[in-house]
Design a protein around this motif. Structure first.
Motif, PDB file in Angstrom:
ATOM      1  N   ARG A   1       2.518   0.355   8.715  1.00 27.05           N
ATOM      2  CA  ARG A   1       3.700  -0.271   8.886  1.00 27.05           C
ATOM      3  C   ARG A   1       4.523  -0.867   7.402  1.00 27.05           C
ATOM      4  N   CYS A   2       3.699  -0.726   6.469  1.00 24.50           N
ATOM      5  CA  CYS A   2       4.279  -1.324   5.047  1.00 24.50           C
ATOM      6  C   CYS A   2       5.409  -0.022   4.628  1.00 24.50           C
ATOM      7  N   PRO A   3       6.535  -0.841   4.199  1.00 29.02           N
ATOM      8  CA  PRO A   3       7.750   0.000   3.741  1.00 29.02           C
ATOM      9  C   PRO A   3       7.398   0.928   2.550  1.00 29.02           C
ATOM     10  N   TRP A   4       6.585   0.355   1.757  1.00 33.70           N
ATOM     11  CA  TRP A   4       6.266   0.949   0.289  1.00 33.70           C
ATOM     12  C   TRP A   4       5.379   2.083   0.671  1.00 33.70           C
ATOM     13  N   ALA A   5       4.523   1.858   1.415  1.00 40.54           N
ATOM     14  CA  ALA A   5       3.551   2.949   2.018  1.00 40.54           C
ATOM     15  C   ALA A   5       4.264   3.972   2.770  1.00 40.54           C
ATOM     16  N   MET A   6       5.067   3.542   3.495  1.00 36.46           N
ATOM     17  CA  MET A   6       5.944   4.518   4.270  1.00 36.46           C
ATOM     18  C   MET A   6       6.621   5.689   3.398  1.00 36.46           C
ATOM     19  N   ARG A   7       7.370   5.133   2.301  1.00 32.27           N
ATOM     20  CA  ARG A   7       7.929   5.914   1.406  1.00 32.27           C
ATOM     21  C   ARG A   7       7.126   6.864   0.708  1.00 32.27           C
ATOM     22  N   ALA A   8       6.060   6.356   0.506  1.00 32.31           N
ATOM     23  CA  ALA A   8       5.139   7.263  -0.327  1.00 32.31           C
ATOM     24  C   ALA A   8       4.583   8.399   0.641  1.00 32.31           C
TER      25      ALA A   8
ATOM     26  N   LYS B   1      -5.272  -4.745  -8.352  1.00 34.38           N
ATOM     27  CA  LYS B   1      -4.234  -5.654  -7.720  1.00 34.38           C
ATOM     28  C   LYS B   1      -3.986  -5.773  -6.075  1.00 34.38           C
ATOM     29  N   GLY B   2      -4.615  -4.748  -5.694  1.00 36.51           N
ATOM     30  CA  GLY B   2      -4.784  -4.817  -4.273  1.00 36.51           C
ATOM     31  C   GLY B   2      -3.523  -4.580  -3.369  1.00 36.51           C
ATOM     32  N   THR B   3      -2.701  -3.726  -4.124  1.00 33.22           N
ATOM     33  CA  THR B   3      -1.438  -3.447  -2.902  1.00 33.22           C
ATOM     34  C   THR B   3      -1.578  -2.176  -2.339  1.00 33.22           C
ATOM     35  N   VAL B   4      -1.082  -1.978  -1.343  1.00 30.78           N
ATOM     36  CA  VAL B   4      -0.781  -0.342  -1.053  1.00 30.78           C
ATOM     37  C   VAL B   4       0.684  -0.049  -1.366  1.00 30.78           C
ATOM     38  N   PRO B   5       0.837   1.293  -1.357  1.00 29.05           N
ATOM     39  CA  PRO B   5       0.062   2.388  -1.417  1.00 29.05           C
ATOM     40  C   PRO B   5      -0.574   2.271  -2.772  1.00 29.05           C
ATOM     41  N   VAL B   6      -1.634   3.328  -2.805  1.00 27.26           N
ATOM     42  CA  VAL B   6      -2.365   3.587  -4.145  1.00 27.26           C
ATOM     43  C   VAL B   6      -2.760   5.142  -3.606  1.00 27.26           C
TER      44      VAL B   6
ATOM     45  N   LEU C   1      -2.305   6.300  -8.901  1.00 24.83           N
ATOM     46  CA  LEU C   1      -1.208   5.609  -8.984  1.00 24.83           C
ATOM     47  C   LEU C   1      -0.807   4.489  -8.199  1.00 24.83           C
ATOM     48  N   GLU C   2      -0.577   3.273  -8.604  1.00 24.16           N
ATOM     49  CA  GLU C   2      -0.735   2.242  -7.869  1.00 24.16           C
ATOM     50  C   GLU C   2       0.839   1.618  -7.358  1.00 24.16           C
ATOM     51  N   GLU C   3       1.910   2.448  -7.795  1.00 25.47           N
ATOM     52  CA  GLU C   3       3.307   1.997  -6.972  1.00 25.47           C
ATOM     53  C   GLU C   3       3.942   3.248  -6.308  1.00 25.47           C
ATOM     54  N   SER C   4       4.542   2.840  -5.260  1.00 25.22           N
ATOM     55  CA  SER C   4       5.101   3.780  -4.252  1.00 25.22           C
ATOM     56  C   SER C   4       5.796   4.846  -5.071  1.00 25.22           C
ATOM     57  N   LEU C   5       6.734   4.282  -5.880  1.00 26.13           N
ATOM     58  CA  LEU C   5       7.901   5.067  -6.478  1.00 26.13           C
ATOM     59  C   LEU C   5       7.092   6.061  -7.472  1.00 26.13           C
TER      60      LEU C   5
ATOM     61  N   ALA D   1      -7.125  -2.182   6.357  1.00 30.20           N
ATOM     62  CA  ALA D   1      -6.917  -3.271   7.083  1.00 30.20           C
ATOM     63  C   ALA D   1      -6.514  -4.345   5.972  1.00 30.20           C
ATOM     64  N   MET D   2      -5.244  -4.973   5.794  1.00 30.43           N
ATOM     65  CA  MET D   2      -5.123  -5.715   4.761  1.00 30.43           C
ATOM     66  C   MET D   2      -5.862  -6.806   4.495  1.00 30.43           C
ATOM     67  N   LYS D   3      -6.368  -7.411   5.712  1.00 31.55           N
ATOM     68  CA  LYS D   3      -7.245  -8.480   5.500  1.00 31.55           C
ATOM     69  C   LYS D   3      -8.899  -8.107   5.076  1.00 31.55           C
ATOM     70  N   HIS D   4      -9.172  -7.067   5.039  1.00 37.75           N
ATOM     71  CA  HIS D   4     -10.389  -6.294   4.556  1.00 37.75           C
ATOM     72  C   HIS D   4     -10.270  -5.194   3.762  1.00 37.75           C
ATOM     73  N   LYS D   5      -9.397  -5.213   2.523  1.00 39.72           N
ATOM     74  CA  LYS D   5      -9.445  -4.236   1.769  1.00 39.72           C
ATOM     75  C   LYS D   5     -10.585  -3.534   1.252  1.00 39.72           C
ATOM     76  N   PRO D   6     -10.703  -2.018   1.355  1.00 45.11           N
ATOM     77  CA  PRO D   6     -11.875  -1.540   1.124  1.00 45.11           C
ATOM     78  C   PRO D   6     -12.302  -1.822  -0.333  1.00 45.11           C
TER      79      PRO D   6
HETATM   80  N1  LIG Z   1       5.741  -2.519  -5.616  1.00 47.35           N
HETATM   81  C1  LIG Z   1       4.889  -2.080  -4.816  1.00 47.35           C
HETATM   82  C2  LIG Z   1       4.716  -3.065  -3.598  1.00 47.35           C
HETATM   83  C3  LIG Z   1       3.641  -2.406  -2.593  1.00 47.35           C
HETATM   84  C4  LIG Z   1       3.474  -3.764  -1.698  1.00 47.35           C
HETATM   85  O1  LIG Z   1       3.918  -4.982  -2.099  1.00 47.35           O
HETATM   86  N2  LIG Z   1       2.609  -3.652  -0.545  1.00 47.35           N
HETATM   87  C5  LIG Z   1       2.165  -4.754   0.320  1.00 47.35           C
HETATM   88  C6  LIG Z   1       2.086  -4.186   1.666  1.00 47.35           C
HETATM   89  S1  LIG Z   1       3.756  -3.893   2.672  1.00 47.35           S
HETATM   90  C7  LIG Z   1       0.713  -5.103   0.092  1.00 47.35           C
HETATM   91  O2  LIG Z   1      -0.077  -4.507  -0.173  1.00 47.35           O
HETATM   92  N3  LIG Z   1       0.607  -6.407  -0.243  1.00 47.35           N
HETATM   93  C8  LIG Z   1      -0.645  -7.046  -0.488  1.00 47.35           C
HETATM   94  C9  LIG Z   1      -1.183  -7.904   0.621  1.00 47.35           C
HETATM   95  O3  LIG Z   1      -0.770  -8.023   1.817  1.00 47.35           O
HETATM   96  O4  LIG Z   1      -2.513  -8.331   0.447  1.00 47.35           O
HETATM   97  C10 LIG Z   1       5.035  -0.626  -4.285  1.00 47.35           C
HETATM   98  O5  LIG Z   1       6.204  -0.213  -4.430  1.00 47.35           O
HETATM   99  O6  LIG Z   1       3.976   0.083  -4.140  1.00 47.35           O
END
Ligand SMILES: N[C@@H](CCC(=O)N[C@@H](CS)C(=O)NCC(=O)O)C(=O)O
Length: 197
Positions: free
Chosen positions: A8-15, A46-51, A59-63, A32-37
């Motif tokens: 459901r993450c918009p950034w992961a969606m566009r990737a 930095k722990g965001t998705v998508p990667v 690549l750590e940024e959706s764009l 699982a955002m509460k239990h990142k692998p």
């Molecule tokens: N600028 C990043 C934003 C990615 C982002 O913020 N993803 C959210 C989920 S929608 C995330 O991973 N947040 C970290 C967390 O919830 O722990 C990108 O475009 O990839």
């Protein structure tokens, strides 16, 4: 190649949209955002998705992931290489989507956390963006060309989120072209495929 994603993450969606459009064979790992692998955090602290782990690079940024995918294969010219000024316009729109509109959607969606103003106020702030997109869609089905491009795919997940806050309002709002643009994408085989469970 592995894509660490959250459905459901918009950034992961566009990737996922760009990777699938480009026909890139990736294994998708739903995080699982509460239990990142640990493997994800080792690649990208930095722990965001998508990667996206492409082996030689991460690549750590959706764009960045979208752009990388389009370099592999871009049969419909999502990069708008045939129109340099449209490509520039796309960059500017994506930058504003990812900064101003993102903040506006956050305030609107979570208005109860920002009680200085009402939800309606936050929605009105965001409406300038909808009006601008509505104008772009005058006379063509996609934002910057007669065919889909990077900017459509980059913007639509956040518009989907915006539309979902008050669906009734969105259904009746004075932005019929934005509505059909969004609905068209949501009904597309490409979008359905990237949202499949
Ligand atoms: N600028 C990043 C934003 C990615 C982002 O913020 N993803 C959210 C989920 S929608 C995330 O991973 N947040 C970290 C967390 O919830 O722990 C990108 O475009 O990839």
């Amino acid at each position: 190649m592995i894509l660490y994603s959250f459905r459901r993450c918009p950034w992961a969606m566009r990737a996922r949209l760009a990777l699938r459009y480009a026909g890139c064979a990736v294994e998708i790992v739903e995080v699982a955002m509460k239990h990142k692998p640990a493997a994800l955090l080792a690649l990208s602290p930095k722990g965001t998705v998508p990667v996206l782990d492409i082996g030689a690079a991460v690549l750590e940024e959706s764009l960045d992931i979208m752009r990388w995918a389009l370099e592999q294969h871009d049969p419909q010219d999502w990069r708008l290489q045939a129109d340099a000024s449209a490509a520039q316009h796309a960059e500017a729109l994506i930058a504003r989507n990812d900064s101003t509109f993102k903040l506006q959607v956050n305030l609107y969606k979570y208005a109860e956390r920002y009680p200085e103003h009402s939800r309606a106020h936050y929605r009105q702030q965001a409406e300038a963006w909808l009006a601008e997109l509505e104008q772009l869609l005058e006379g063509r089905p996609y934002l910057l060309a007669d065919h889909p491009s990077l900017v459509d795919a980059a913007l639509l997940p956040l518009m989907r989120q915006f539309a979902g806050v008050e669906p009734q309002w969105f259904a009746e709002a004075a932005y019929p072209r934005v509505r059909s643009w969004l609905e068209g994408w949501l009904a597309s085989d490409l979008f359905k495929a990237v949202m499949a469970r």
